[in-house]
Structure formats: C-alpha cells, structure tokens
Design a protein around this motif. Structure first.
Motif, mmCIF file in Angstrom:
data_model
loop_
_atom_site.group_PDB
_atom_site.id
_atom_site.type_symbol
_atom_site.label_atom_id
_atom_site.label_comp_id
_atom_site.label_asym_id
_atom_site.label_seq_id
_atom_site.Cartn_x
_atom_site.Cartn_y
_atom_site.Cartn_z
ATOM 1 N N GLN A 152 0.824 -1.207 0.000
ATOM 2 C CA GLN A 152 0.000 0.000 0.000
ATOM 3 C C GLN A 152 0.859 1.259 0.000
ATOM 4 O OE1 GLN A 152 -2.499 -0.766 3.449
ATOM 5 N NE2 GLN A 152 -4.275 -1.117 2.133
ATOM 6 N N LEU A 153 1.924 1.262 0.800
ATOM 7 C CA LEU A 153 2.808 2.425 0.842
ATOM 8 C C LEU A 153 3.486 2.659 -0.512
ATOM 9 C CD1 LEU A 153 4.582 2.187 4.323
ATOM 10 C CD2 LEU A 153 3.014 3.968 3.544
ATOM 11 N N LEU A 193 3.443 11.733 3.466
ATOM 12 C CA LEU A 193 3.840 10.345 3.749
ATOM 13 C C LEU A 193 5.357 10.210 3.786
ATOM 14 C CD1 LEU A 193 1.481 7.974 1.717
ATOM 15 C CD2 LEU A 193 1.754 8.090 4.201
ATOM 16 N N GLN A 247 1.417 12.608 -0.740
ATOM 17 C CA GLN A 247 2.670 11.856 -0.846
ATOM 18 C C GLN A 247 3.789 12.553 -0.083
ATOM 19 O OE1 GLN A 247 4.744 11.895 -4.569
ATOM 20 N NE2 GLN A 247 5.743 9.919 -4.209
ATOM 21 N N PRO A 285 -3.572 6.114 8.752
ATOM 22 C CA PRO A 285 -3.727 5.885 7.307
ATOM 23 C C PRO A 285 -4.757 6.788 6.644
ATOM 24 C CG PRO A 285 -3.584 3.802 8.484
ATOM 25 C CD PRO A 285 -3.722 4.868 9.530
ATOM 26 N N ALA A 292 0.985 3.919 -3.073
ATOM 27 C CA ALA A 292 0.639 5.324 -2.850
ATOM 28 C C ALA A 292 1.665 6.234 -3.526
ATOM 29 C CB ALA A 292 0.570 5.612 -1.354
ATOM 30 N N LEU A 308 -2.513 8.273 3.495
ATOM 31 C CA LEU A 308 -2.377 7.056 2.695
ATOM 32 C C LEU A 308 -3.667 6.707 1.966
ATOM 33 C CD1 LEU A 308 -0.678 4.603 1.861
ATOM 34 C CD2 LEU A 308 -1.485 3.447 3.936
#
Length: 435
Positions: free
Chosen positions: A36-37, A84, A81, A105, A40, A109
C-alpha cells in the motif's frame, strides 16, 4: 486493459526472501501494508505527471488521463505523498508490522489509494513492472518499489529531492532499490538492451522514454542503489584506494600533517551524491583523512553547474568565515563575470592568508576551448591561485576512454580515482603544482 489499485489488496499465497536484501515483512498482512505504501507513491507520481502533460502539452493524454479528477485533486494527491514521505520510517515500519504506530492511514495514505486513479498498461510504471516480474519472483511490493524509482527518475527534474526520499524510504523499509538485487546484469550494454525493449512498449510521456532514457535511468538507479546500500560508496572507495600500491606510501605523510582546514568549493564533479560515480575525488580524499588523520578537517561547498560568479555570491563569504588554511576551487567560467569573480576570490583568499588552488583542467565537457582554459589558468595565477597540473595525466591515462559516463558530461570512477590520487599527493607534498 488498465490496472487499478484497490485499497483492499489480495493476500499473497507465498512469500519471497533473498539474501541479496533484507525483507522487513513476515506475514501476508504486512506485505499488503508494505505494498500500500509503495502503491501510494506510484499513484502520486503518476498524478504529478498527469499535471506535467497538461502543462507541457507533451505526452499522451490517454496514457495520462486524469480519470475525472480535477487539477486541485491531483495536487492534493501529490501533497499527501509529501506528507507520507515526511513521516519517520520507524513510524511507517511499525505500522507495516502491525505494531503501535502514530501513523493514521486515513490522513494521507487512504486518500491516495482511494483516488480511483487508473494507470494504463503502456505507462512507464506498468511497462517496467512487467519487465521486472518477467525476471524475478520477488513479491509485488519489491518489484513495484524499483519500478517506482524508474517512474520517478525518468522525469529527471525531481531526482535530487523526491527520488532521494523514495530511495531512503525503501532502504529503511528493507525493500530492494536496484535490479542488481534481483541478480540482473548492470552493464551499460545490458541496460541499453533492456531499454530498447521497454521503449517499444512505453506510451508518449512528458519526458523522454526512448531506449537511451531507459538506459540512463537504469544506470542512475544502479549507482545510487549501490551507494545507498553502502556496497560502493565513499567509504568503500577510500578503503580500496588507500590499499593501492601508489597510495600506501602516502599514508605516513598523511598522518604527519599538522592540524589544518581545507575547503573544497566545486560543481558536480566534487559532489558525493552525484549518480555518475560511487563518489567524487574530493569526498573520497576527505574520508581517507578521516581514517588516517582526523586533525586535517575538510568542508565541502558544492552545487551543480557551479560557476565562479555563483561561488562569489553564494559560498565565498561562508568559506572565508570558516577560516580554512587551503581552498580548492573546481568551478566553471562561462561569462566575463566569472573571470572577474575568480580574480576577486583569489585575491581575497590571498589577503586572508589562505592558499587557494585550481586544477589546470578538470575535463568539463562544457569547457573544451583551449583559449578559455588558458585564460582561466592565467587569471587564476595572476590572482594568486596555484594551478595544479593534471591535464597531461588525464590525457595520457590508459583509462581515459572510461572517464565519461552515459550523459557525456560527468565522470565515472576511473576519473575520480586518478584525480583523488593527484589531489592527495599534492596535499601531502608528494608532488608539486607542476608535473
């Protein structure tokens, strides 16, 4: 056919591990969060590149379709982003591993993953993913991490900030960051062969995606990957070069030097971070002294494309304030103001009791006119700057054909090895300014 990332990923039936790199996950659930990271980052880079197509009117509107998202929504994805990537890696790693973490999240995210942004099969990220999947059985998160680096680096303009953040994050999370970790070849020739395959499948983009662009992207990622993982970096080169027969006798001279300060002011040829080589001659010599005589202190003042006039404006005052004993200038003279700046700095260093040096020719491809080189050296000498001769050695080196990297501007390791040796010899008194 288009691929779309779903917030709820499919569980992997098998896990992959390799002694070539560290794997930070131990369960399918952790692999999902890791992916998932990575996804993204991929979606956010694609969102930014959609904006590039609109701004530059270059690239396929179909390949970089916004999917109904407004410009503001695309910008919000890019902003998420940034947030993150600004999160400490240990916070992200704790979340991946299902431990207590301050990561929320839903803040940054999930808004990216839930954007419903689609990426076509002929987009660069999709093309490189298929290529890597055909050559490795690594988990999707590992394939996509390297693919994301390719996706970002093809764009070129963000390789000094965003790309480095992505690299650092993936290294911290134990993800692979270059294809050598998949046991794929990394010669310039093999990267070009791969580039031809990739280019034939890639859509028109707001940046070059021909075979040469893919090749140089692979070269950059390979070199930066080895550097980030400390496989080949300044520390490794310093250890190797100190063991060379021509350098070993200089170690006693290094250790005998009294405490002093040496400033190195220069353009990309002096930068440790640059992708063309594991490190630069100035940075490696700095590490050599840190190992053998830490009383000799170095400080780097550096910027890409640095001209003498830019040095005078941006670095000269700070360099004087540091009060070095010696200064090496590796700069360019493109305009009349650069010669004047070189003169001003040379005279200023002399008045301050600081010895200053330049090399007679560092082989900058942008400065090849013999008359301009001769003028640069003449102005330097008249300003009290010592000119260290290296051009004869460079031109006669058996490795001279291996100096230039793929961009035909910057220098590879053989060049920096020769320059480091001569710079070190000069500093310890094993050679003079003239050969």
């Amino acid at each position: 056919m288009q691929t779309r990332w779903k917030v709820i990923a499919v569980l992997f039936s098998t896990m992959f591990s390799s002694p070539a790199f560290s794997v930070s996950v131990t369960s399918p659930d952790q692999e999902i969060r890791l992916e998932q990271l990575v996804e993204a980052n991929i979606l956010a880079v694609h969102a930014y590149q959609i904006g590039l197509v609109k701004k530059t009117e270059k690239g396929s509107p179909q390949c970089y379709a916004s999917g109904g998202l407004s410009d503001q929504q695309l910008e919000q994805i890019v902003a998420h982003q940034a947030s993150l990537l600004g999160t400490p890696p240990d916070v992200l790693l704790a979340w991946i591993q299902g431990k207590q973490s301050s990561l929320e999240p839903s803040a940054h995210l999930l808004p990216i993953l839930g954007s419903q942004l689609s990426i076509p099969e002929n987009a660069p990220i999709s093309v490189i993913t298929r290529y890597l999947a055909a050559h490795s059985k690594a988990p999707r998160s590992h394939l996509r991490a390297i693919a994301n680096l390719y996706q970002t680096i093809l764009e070129v303009e963000r390789d000094g900030d965003l790309l480095q953040q992505e690299f650092d994050l993936y290294v911290a999370l134990g993800l692979p960051v270059y294809i050598g970790q998949f046991k794929l070849p990394g010669s310039d020739e093999s990267l070009l062969v791969a580039g031809r395959k990739l280019a034939s499948q890639t859509c028109s983009s707001p940046f070059d995606t021909d075979a040469a662009a893919w090749q140089i992207a692979g070269r950059k990622i390979w070199n930066w990957g080895e550097k980030k993982l400390h496989i080949r970096d300044a520390q490794v080169l310093a250890r190797e070069w100190l063991a060379e027969p021509e350098v070993r006798p200089l170690i006693s001279r290094m250790r005998a030097l009294p405490p002093q300060r040496i400033a190195v002011i220069g353009h990309s040829f002096t930068m440790d971070l640059h992708w063309s080589s594991p490190s630069s001659f100035g940075a490696v010599v700095t590490v050599m002294f840190a190992r053998e005589n830490a009383r000799v202190q170095f400080r780097q003042f550096q910027a890409g494309g640095l001209t003498a006039s830019r040095v005078l404006k941006n670095f000269y005052p700070d360099a004087l304030a540091w009060k070095p004993d010696e200064v090496l200038l590796v700069v360019m003279a493109r305009q009349e103001e650069d010669y004047e700046a070189l003169k001003t700095m040379g005279e200023g260093f002399t008045r301050a009791g600081i010895r200053s040096f330049v090399f007679d020719n560092v082989r900058d491809p942008e400065t090849t006119d013999p008359e301009k080189i001769a003028r640069f050296n003449k102005v330097a000498r008249q300003a009290g700057i010592t000119v260290i001769e290296v051009e004869t050695l460079l031109s006669k080196s058996p490795d001279r054909d291996q100096f230039l990297c793929l961009d035909r501007i910057h220098m590879k390791e053989p060049y920096h090895r020769l320059m480091a040796r001569e710079w070190l010899k000069f500093l310890v008194g094993a050679r003079g300014a003239e050969l």
